[in-house]
Design a protein around this motif. Structure first.
Motif, short mmCIF file in Angstrom:
data_model
loop_
_atom_site.label_atom_id
_atom_site.label_comp_id
_atom_site.label_asym_id
_atom_site.label_seq_id
_atom_site.Cartn_x
_atom_site.Cartn_y
_atom_site.Cartn_z
N ASN A 253 -3.50 -5.38 2.43
CA ASN A 253 -2.62 -6.24 1.64
C ASN A 253 -3.37 -7.50 1.22
OD1 ASN A 253 -0.56 -7.72 0.53
ND2 ASN A 253 0.71 -7.78 2.35
N ALA B 229 2.50 4.76 -2.32
CA ALA B 229 3.39 3.64 -2.04
C ALA B 229 4.04 3.77 -0.66
CB ALA B 229 4.47 3.55 -3.12
N ILE C 22 2.98 -2.31 -1.09
CA ILE C 22 3.12 -2.05 -2.52
C ILE C 22 4.60 -2.05 -2.89
CG2 ILE C 22 2.85 -0.30 -4.32
CD1 ILE C 22 0.30 0.61 -3.05
N TYR D 89 7.03 -0.55 -5.08
CA TYR D 89 7.04 0.67 -5.89
C TYR D 89 8.28 0.73 -6.78
CZ TYR D 89 6.80 5.67 -7.03
OH TYR D 89 6.73 6.88 -7.68
#
Length: 340
Positions: free
Chosen positions: A276, A305, A311, A313
């Protein structure tokens, strides 16, 4: 005598084979006999040039600076359907550029996921847009964004992948997921991506031979586009696209072929190696996928994802591969990126 004939035939065959797999030299912009230079360019540390285009609020005044990375067979002249009101409201400066070999940017035979990321960083530094910036990568323009996440995450304010390219040979991608997505492609595209990944030295020959179909999108196969895409294509056709004739002007191998080769090469990292880039929520990373996309299978991006929970998504039910060119979706993508 027979031995001499055999040697001559073998030499002729080898010469013919070499010529069929060797791409022609590029027609470099600004060189004798090459296309003219009509756009502003920066000179990189290795001597290459990148052409660029600026749009929006002046960079000295902008709150948000976004570098837009074009996809396959496109250029810095791609037109985002974002209103002037939105640009001014969010105080956005956009920077578009021709990736290596496209448009008026110099070709780069060693083009890779890594080189594309560092091209972006150097472009930002040459134009003095600041220590941090956002990136949006569409389709084939997604692998440079993955490169940014790996090699220059400290430079990112945020990132968006829009209908992003997928690599069917990522080591962490389960075979059943990869197979599910890969088999949705037409046979010609399957073979083309296999050649690019497994035997890249044969790629120029594969793309120019006439015995078998190669890349369907280059052959004009409109079946690749879903009904939502066809609506967008119809609307886009009402306005001539500026600069499209310049996309491949330095050579189809230097622009399109090398793009596919760089994307489907063996990367230095796997998507599961990524961490991240915004652990303190100082930015956000988004992945936008059209459920009706016939070019990029949603199964693989959905899986990515799920495995990388940082993430954000967005799977849009009624969207295809060209979702970025629909006003409502384009503005939603930009707002999510800069506002979180």
């Amino acid at each position: 005598m027979y031995a001499e004939i055999a040697v001559a035939l073998a030499a002729g065959l080898l010469s013919w084979a070499y010529q069929t797999i060797k791409p022609p030299p590029p027609k470099i912009c600004g060189s004798p006999g090459g296309p003219p230079i009509t756009s502003p360019r920066v000179k990189l540390s290795d001597g290459r040039h990148l052409a660029y285009r600026e749009m929006g609020v002046p960079k000295e005044e902008a709150k948000h600076k976004i570098i837009v990375i074009h996809g396959f067979d496109d250029s810095k002249n791609l037109s985002l359907p974002v209103s002037q009101e939105t640009i001014e409201e969010l105080s956005i400066y956009f920077l578009f550029f021709d990736r290596a070999g496209y448009g008026e940017s110099d070709p780069y035979p060693s083009r890779s996921v890594k080189s594309e990321a560092y091209d972006i960083q150097e472009l930002a530094d040459q134009l003095q847009i600041g220590s941090k910036f956002y990136v949006i990568g569409m389709s084939m323009g997604a692998y440079p964004v993955y490169g940014c996440l790996k090699y220059i995450p400290h430079r990112l304010s945020g990132a968006s992948l829009v209908v992003p390219f997928v690599h069917y040979w990522w080591p962490s991608l389960p075979a059943n997921i990869s197979k599910q997505g890969f088999q949705k492609l037409c046979t010609a595209d399957q073979r083309t991506f296999q050649v690019a990944h497994h035997t890249p030295w044969l790629f120029y020959w594969w793309m120019t031979q006439k015995w078998f179909p190669s890349l369907s999108i280059m052959a004009g196969n409109m079946n690749l586009f879903s009904p939502p895409d066809m609506e967008i294509i119809k609307k886009l056709s009402e306005t001539p696209k500026v600069g499209q004739e310049m996309v491949r002007q330095q050579g189809i191998h230097e622009s399109l072929h090398r793009d596919v080769l760089a994307g489907y090469a063996k990367w230095e990292f796997d998507f599961m190696d990524l961490t991240n880039p915004f652990p303190n929520n100082e930015g956000s990373f988004h992945l936008w996928q059209g459920y009706e996309d016939r070019i990029i299978p949603f199964e693989i991006n959905r899986y990515i994802a799920e495995k990388l929970p940082w993430i954000h998504y967005h799977e849009v039910p009624d969207a295809g591969h060209l979702m970025l060119f629909k006003v409502e979706q384009c503005e939603a993508i930009i707002r999510a990126l800069v506002l979180g």
